[in-house]
Write a protein that holds these residues in place. Structure first.
Motif, PDB file in Angstrom:
ATOM      1  N   TYR A  15       6.386  37.175  65.241  1.00 14.54           N
ATOM      2  CA  TYR A  15       5.564  37.380  64.052  1.00 14.54           C
ATOM      3  C   TYR A  15       5.733  38.834  63.611  1.00 14.54           C
ATOM      4  O   TYR A  15       6.087  39.702  64.406  1.00 14.54           O
ATOM      5  CB  TYR A  15       4.085  37.113  64.344  1.00 14.54           C
ATOM      6  CG  TYR A  15       3.808  35.674  64.705  1.00 14.54           C
ATOM      7  CD1 TYR A  15       3.579  34.729  63.721  1.00 14.54           C
ATOM      8  CD2 TYR A  15       3.784  35.272  66.038  1.00 14.54           C
ATOM      9  CE1 TYR A  15       3.328  33.403  64.050  1.00 14.54           C
ATOM     10  CE2 TYR A  15       3.540  33.957  66.369  1.00 14.54           C
ATOM     11  CZ  TYR A  15       3.317  33.025  65.381  1.00 14.54           C
ATOM     12  OH  TYR A  15       3.077  31.716  65.706  1.00 14.54           O
ATOM     13  N   ARG A  75      -3.168  36.318  69.120  1.00 10.49           N
ATOM     14  CA  ARG A  75      -3.216  37.193  67.942  1.00 10.49           C
ATOM     15  C   ARG A  75      -4.423  38.114  67.943  1.00 10.49           C
ATOM     16  O   ARG A  75      -4.354  39.213  67.416  1.00 10.49           O
ATOM     17  CB  ARG A  75      -3.115  36.387  66.660  1.00 10.49           C
ATOM     18  CG  ARG A  75      -4.286  35.519  66.348  1.00 10.49           C
ATOM     19  CD  ARG A  75      -4.054  34.779  65.055  1.00 10.49           C
ATOM     20  NE  ARG A  75      -5.060  33.740  64.937  1.00 10.49           N
ATOM     21  CZ  ARG A  75      -5.007  32.762  64.085  1.00 10.49           C
ATOM     22  NH1 ARG A  75      -3.990  32.670  63.278  1.00 10.49           N
ATOM     23  NH2 ARG A  75      -5.959  31.870  64.050  1.00 10.49           N
ATOM     24  N   PHE A  87      -1.498  40.424  60.408  1.00 16.33           N
ATOM     25  CA  PHE A  87      -0.227  39.727  60.519  1.00 16.33           C
ATOM     26  C   PHE A  87       0.291  39.461  59.111  1.00 16.33           C
ATOM     27  O   PHE A  87      -0.477  39.286  58.174  1.00 16.33           O
ATOM     28  CB  PHE A  87      -0.385  38.386  61.245  1.00 16.33           C
ATOM     29  CG  PHE A  87      -0.466  38.508  62.727  1.00 16.33           C
ATOM     30  CD1 PHE A  87       0.679  38.487  63.507  1.00 16.33           C
ATOM     31  CD2 PHE A  87      -1.682  38.650  63.363  1.00 16.33           C
ATOM     32  CE1 PHE A  87       0.614  38.600  64.878  1.00 16.33           C
ATOM     33  CE2 PHE A  87      -1.767  38.765  64.729  1.00 16.33           C
ATOM     34  CZ  PHE A  87      -0.613  38.748  65.486  1.00 16.33           C
ATOM     35  N   GLY A  89       1.903  36.956  56.535  1.00 21.56           N
ATOM     36  CA  GLY A  89       1.977  35.502  56.397  1.00 21.56           C
ATOM     37  C   GLY A  89       1.469  35.042  55.057  1.00 21.56           C
ATOM     38  O   GLY A  89       1.275  35.837  54.135  1.00 21.56           O
ATOM     39  N   PRO A  94      -0.599  33.711  59.998  1.00 20.90           N
ATOM     40  CA  PRO A  94       0.642  34.410  60.338  1.00 20.90           C
ATOM     41  C   PRO A  94       1.835  33.471  60.179  1.00 20.90           C
ATOM     42  O   PRO A  94       1.767  32.307  60.562  1.00 20.90           O
ATOM     43  CB  PRO A  94       0.460  34.787  61.802  1.00 20.90           C
ATOM     44  CG  PRO A  94      -0.995  34.670  62.073  1.00 20.90           C
ATOM     45  CD  PRO A  94      -1.528  33.653  61.119  1.00 20.90           C
ATOM     46  N   PRO A  96       5.591  32.634  61.280  1.00 21.54           N
ATOM     47  CA  PRO A  96       6.578  33.006  62.300  1.00 21.54           C
ATOM     48  C   PRO A  96       7.936  33.332  61.695  1.00 21.54           C
ATOM     49  O   PRO A  96       8.301  32.840  60.632  1.00 21.54           O
ATOM     50  CB  PRO A  96       6.666  31.753  63.187  1.00 21.54           C
ATOM     51  CG  PRO A  96       6.099  30.645  62.385  1.00 21.54           C
ATOM     52  CD  PRO A  96       5.216  31.229  61.341  1.00 21.54           C
TER      53      PRO A  96
END
Length: 189
Positions: A15, A75, A87, A89, A94, A96
């Motif tokens: 991530y 996380r 994160f 996203g 998030p 990957p």
């Protein structure tokens, strides 16, 4: 026991973490203390101080970002590190990053000189045919150093320039840059 460890590693994904400006190295150090797998791509740059002294420093290739390989359930541990903002996203989740994308970046940085470059979204015309960046699409640019390719990391909305050999590149016709299949191509002079 060995199967449990293998399953644990398989479920881990890469991530991207967004961090406070100029905190990439300290966040990476915290991840190291917490045994959180991470990757901070860097490049070397020579700085000249006011007193004339020159020093080589390692700077983040993607300022404000670093990669971490975790289980999604970890996380909260990552977000608790000082300097971590969130994160990267979509829709608050998030997103990957493919293992092969991180590994190609890691291997490419060991073999080639790379530097940050403004992200260029449209007009991608080069596909890398050989080496760690194989299959990546980018833009060919020429400068005093020779031939460089701009490669974008779409999720980060960032790009890097990489010195590559002309023999490892394939020029894509304009139609291919917009998602249509292409075959053959010559490099411009």
């Amino acid at each position: 026991m060995e199967n449990a460890l293998l399953n644990h590693q398989i479920l881990q994904r890469w991530y991207v973490v967004y961090v406070r400006p100029r905190h990439e190295k300290s966040v990476a150090a915290h991840f190291g203390l917490k045994s959180v797998e991470h990757f901070l791509p860097t490049y070397k740059e020579e700085h000249k101080w006011k007193n004339g002294c020159r020093i080589s420093v390692k700077l983040p290739l993607f300022p404000g970002y670093l990669f971490t390989r975790i289980l999604l359930s970890q996380r909260v541990c990552v977000l608790a590190c000082p300097g971590v903002i969130r994160f990267v996203g979509f829709n608050q989740d998030p997103t990957p990053v493919e293992d092969r994308e991180v590994e190609s970046l890691r291997l490419g940085l060991q073999k080639y000189l790379a530097r940050p470059h403004p992200c260029l979204a449209a007009g991608t015309r080069i596909r890398v045919e050989r080496g760690p960046f194989e299959g990546r699409v980018g833009i060919l640019i020429r400068d005093q150093a020779g031939v460089r390719v701009v490669i974008s990391m779409e999720l980060l909305q960032r790009a890097i320039t990489v010195e590559l050999d002309l023999a490892d590149l394939y020029v894509m016709p304009e139609a291919a840059a917009w998602g249509q299949e292409s075959h053959g191509g010559l490099l411009p002079n």
